[in-house]
Design a protein around this motif. Structure first.
Motif, PDB file in Angstrom:
ATOM      1  N   LEU A  19       0.823  -1.209   0.000  1.00 45.67           N
ATOM      2  CA  LEU A  19       0.000   0.000   0.000  1.00 45.67           C
ATOM      3  C   LEU A  19       0.856   1.257   0.000  1.00 45.67           C
ATOM      4  N   ALA A  20       1.895   1.277   0.824  1.00 45.32           N
ATOM      5  CA  ALA A  20       2.753   2.467   0.899  1.00 45.32           C
ATOM      6  C   ALA A  20       3.413   2.743  -0.451  1.00 45.32           C
ATOM      7  N   ASP A  21       3.900   1.707  -1.113  1.00 44.89           N
ATOM      8  CA  ASP A  21       4.550   1.893  -2.423  1.00 44.89           C
ATOM      9  C   ASP A  21       3.558   2.456  -3.442  1.00 44.89           C
ATOM     10  N   ALA A  22       2.352   1.878  -3.492  1.00 39.71           N
ATOM     11  CA  ALA A  22       1.351   2.327  -4.465  1.00 39.71           C
ATOM     12  C   ALA A  22       0.909   3.759  -4.186  1.00 39.71           C
ATOM     13  N   LEU A  23       0.713   4.078  -2.918  1.00 41.84           N
ATOM     14  CA  LEU A  23       0.237   5.416  -2.563  1.00 41.84           C
ATOM     15  C   LEU A  23       1.310   6.477  -2.789  1.00 41.84           C
ATOM     16  N   GLU A  24       2.544   6.172  -2.452  1.00 34.39           N
ATOM     17  CA  GLU A  24       3.612   7.154  -2.662  1.00 34.39           C
ATOM     18  C   GLU A  24       3.868   7.375  -4.149  1.00 34.39           C
ATOM     19  N   ASP A  25       3.765   6.310  -4.950  1.00 37.16           N
ATOM     20  CA  ASP A  25       3.882   6.471  -6.409  1.00 37.16           C
ATOM     21  C   ASP A  25       2.753   7.337  -6.962  1.00 37.16           C
ATOM     22  N   ALA A  26       1.584   7.322  -6.270  1.00 40.60           N
ATOM     23  CA  ALA A  26       0.420   8.090  -6.721  1.00 40.60           C
ATOM     24  C   ALA A  26       0.421   9.523  -6.192  1.00 40.60           C
ATOM     25  N   GLY A  27       1.443   9.893  -5.419  1.00 39.02           N
ATOM     26  CA  GLY A  27       1.541  11.281  -4.979  1.00 39.02           C
ATOM     27  C   GLY A  27       1.108  11.545  -3.553  1.00 39.02           C
ATOM     28  N   PHE A  28       1.012  10.490  -2.735  1.00 39.39           N
ATOM     29  CA  PHE A  28       0.633  10.657  -1.332  1.00 39.39           C
ATOM     30  C   PHE A  28       1.840  10.424  -0.426  1.00 39.39           C
ATOM     31  N   ASP A  29       1.804  11.026   0.759  1.00 39.82           N
ATOM     32  CA  ASP A  29       2.733  10.664   1.823  1.00 39.82           C
ATOM     33  C   ASP A  29       2.074   9.593   2.682  1.00 39.82           C
ATOM     34  N   GLU A  94     -21.701   1.638   9.742  1.00 44.20           N
ATOM     35  CA  GLU A  94     -22.540   2.213  10.792  1.00 44.20           C
ATOM     36  C   GLU A  94     -21.706   2.923  11.852  1.00 44.20           C
ATOM     37  N   LEU A  95     -20.516   2.413  12.114  1.00 43.34           N
ATOM     38  CA  LEU A  95     -19.663   3.001  13.149  1.00 43.34           C
ATOM     39  C   LEU A  95     -18.909   4.236  12.653  1.00 43.34           C
ATOM     40  N   GLY A  96     -19.081   4.586  11.381  1.00 42.43           N
ATOM     41  CA  GLY A  96     -18.508   5.838  10.907  1.00 42.43           C
ATOM     42  C   GLY A  96     -17.496   5.724   9.802  1.00 42.43           C
ATOM     43  N   ALA A  97     -17.162   4.500   9.363  1.00 40.02           N
ATOM     44  CA  ALA A  97     -16.220   4.370   8.254  1.00 40.02           C
ATOM     45  C   ALA A  97     -16.826   4.938   6.975  1.00 40.02           C
ATOM     46  N   ASP A  98     -15.972   5.471   6.119  1.00 38.75           N
ATOM     47  CA  ASP A  98     -16.423   6.051   4.859  1.00 38.75           C
ATOM     48  C   ASP A  98     -16.451   5.034   3.724  1.00 38.75           C
ATOM     49  N   ASP A  99     -15.683   3.965   3.862  1.00 38.03           N
ATOM     50  CA  ASP A  99     -15.623   2.963   2.803  1.00 38.03           C
ATOM     51  C   ASP A  99     -15.106   1.667   3.403  1.00 38.03           C
ATOM     52  N   TYR A 100     -15.281   0.561   2.670  1.00 39.44           N
ATOM     53  CA  TYR A 100     -14.902  -0.764   3.147  1.00 39.44           C
ATOM     54  C   TYR A 100     -14.352  -1.531   1.957  1.00 39.44           C
ATOM     55  N   ILE A 101     -13.098  -1.910   2.043  1.00 42.35           N
ATOM     56  CA  ILE A 101     -12.431  -2.639   0.966  1.00 42.35           C
ATOM     57  C   ILE A 101     -12.075  -4.031   1.477  1.00 42.35           C
ATOM     58  N   ILE A 102     -12.434  -5.051   0.705  1.00 41.53           N
ATOM     59  CA  ILE A 102     -12.232  -6.432   1.131  1.00 41.53           C
ATOM     60  C   ILE A 102     -10.927  -6.976   0.562  1.00 41.53           C
ATOM     61  N   LYS A 103     -10.149  -7.651   1.409  1.00 39.73           N
ATOM     62  CA  LYS A 103      -8.951  -8.351   0.961  1.00 39.73           C
ATOM     63  C   LYS A 103      -9.359  -9.646   0.267  1.00 39.73           C
ATOM     64  N   PRO A 104      -8.605 -10.089  -0.757  1.00 40.43           N
ATOM     65  CA  PRO A 104      -7.478  -9.386  -1.406  1.00 40.43           C
ATOM     66  C   PRO A 104      -7.992  -8.271  -2.311  1.00 40.43           C
ATOM     67  N   PHE A 105      -7.146  -7.302  -2.578  1.00 46.31           N
ATOM     68  CA  PHE A 105      -7.531  -6.149  -3.380  1.00 46.31           C
ATOM     69  C   PHE A 105      -6.373  -5.742  -4.277  1.00 46.31           C
ATOM     70  N   GLU A 106      -6.681  -4.930  -5.261  1.00 45.42           N
ATOM     71  CA  GLU A 106      -5.651  -4.348  -6.106  1.00 45.42           C
ATOM     72  C   GLU A 106      -5.268  -2.979  -5.540  1.00 45.42           C
ATOM     73  N   PRO A 107      -3.977  -2.689  -5.399  1.00 39.35           N
ATOM     74  CA  PRO A 107      -3.577  -1.378  -4.876  1.00 39.35           C
ATOM     75  C   PRO A 107      -4.184  -0.215  -5.658  1.00 39.35           C
ATOM     76  N   ALA A 108      -4.339  -0.386  -6.968  1.00 39.30           N
ATOM     77  CA  ALA A 108      -4.910   0.694  -7.783  1.00 39.30           C
ATOM     78  C   ALA A 108      -6.335   1.011  -7.348  1.00 39.30           C
ATOM     79  N   GLU A 109      -7.071  -0.003  -6.875  1.00 34.57           N
ATOM     80  CA  GLU A 109      -8.435   0.232  -6.398  1.00 34.57           C
ATOM     81  C   GLU A 109      -8.407   1.098  -5.142  1.00 34.57           C
ATOM     82  N   VAL A 110      -7.477   0.832  -4.250  1.00 36.59           N
ATOM     83  CA  VAL A 110      -7.373   1.625  -3.028  1.00 36.59           C
ATOM     84  C   VAL A 110      -7.027   3.077  -3.364  1.00 36.59           C
ATOM     85  N   VAL A 111      -6.085   3.274  -4.283  1.00 37.56           N
ATOM     86  CA  VAL A 111      -5.711   4.626  -4.700  1.00 37.56           C
ATOM     87  C   VAL A 111      -6.919   5.356  -5.271  1.00 37.56           C
ATOM     88  N   ALA A 112      -7.695   4.675  -6.111  1.00 39.45           N
ATOM     89  CA  ALA A 112      -8.863   5.307  -6.734  1.00 39.45           C
ATOM     90  C   ALA A 112      -9.911   5.669  -5.690  1.00 39.45           C
TER      91      ALA A 112
END
Length: 233
Positions: A19-29, A94-112
């Motif tokens: 996740l860190a590699d994909a996010l940093e490549d996409a312009g996030f810290d 219900e507890l306040g999360a904005d989204d829910y991603i199920i493993k396994p996943f593609e890093p590009a989906e998380v970035v999007a």
């Protein structure tokens, strides 16, 4: 311009690295943590824009942590979990999360998904953006509802997205489809139930009579109408 900060809380080192590699490549810290204790300690020094949280943590109840983050941090909270049951997804939302991603996943989906949530957050949380309606003031810069006496009640980022949707379109029907399109959720039973819970919580915080709400009206089979008189400052 500073890069958005994404925190990653997952006890699996491979997932944190991916996740860190994909996010940093996409312009996030990014900041990564394998334990809830170290993650919560870091929040005293850092203010993340998005928190990615695994539910299966060795030292904490992930759902309880999600609830605290949603109410206290004001960050966007996205659950990443191997729990694929509908009830787990509903509970997380219900507890306040904005989204829910199920493993396994593609890093590009998380970035999007993060980019989509950040776009929505810019609309819902503008510094100094304050709405006034029927004796209430909604402070979107600090996620707080203030009544006519000055008493304050916090609301979560997820609740704020729904409230902002109503306040931007007072006295107009908002359908379920419009809510899904505006809030970036996938049309599903869990999305519908999460919306019901968020609207119910907003009504409670606005001290509405649950049997006869005066501000957020349900139009059965069609959607909702916000009946307040709204001004912005």
């Amino acid at each position: 311009m500073s890069r958005p900060l994404i925190t990653i809380l997952d006890d699996e080192p491979e997932i944190r690295t991916m996740l860190a590699d994909a996010l940093e490549d996409a312009g996030f810290d990014t900041l990564s943590f394998g334990r809830a204790r170290s993650f919560e300690a870091a929040l005293a020094k850092h203010t993340p824009d998005v928190c990615l949280v695994d539910l299966s943590l060795p030292d904490s109840d992930g759902l309880a942590l999600v609830h605290r983050l949603a109410l206290e941090q004001g960050a966007i909270v996205i659950i990443i979990s191997g729990r694929a049951e509908v009830q787990d997804r509903v509970t997380g939302l219900e507890l306040g999360a904005d989204d829910y991603i199920i493993k396994p996943f593609e890093p590009a989906e998380v970035v999007a998904r993060i980019r989509a949530r950040l776009r929505g957050s810019k609309q819902a949380k503008t510094p100094g953006d304050t709405a006034h309606f029927n004796g209430w003031t909604a402070h979107f810069d600090r996620y707080m509802l203030e009544d006519a006496t000055g008493s304050e009640t916090p609301f979560s980022h997820a609740e704020g997205e729904v409230l902002r949707l109503f306040l931007d379109a007072p006295k107009r029907l908002i359908s379920r489809v419009q809510m899904q399109e505006s809030l970036g959720g996938a049309a599903s039973e869990s999305f519908d139930r999460a919306m019901d819970v968020r609207i119910s919580r907003l009504r409670t915080k606005l001290r509405e009579d649950p049997k006869n709400p005066q501000l957020i009206k349900t139009i059965y089979g069609a959607g909702y109408i916000f009946l307040g008189d709204v001004s912005w400052s």
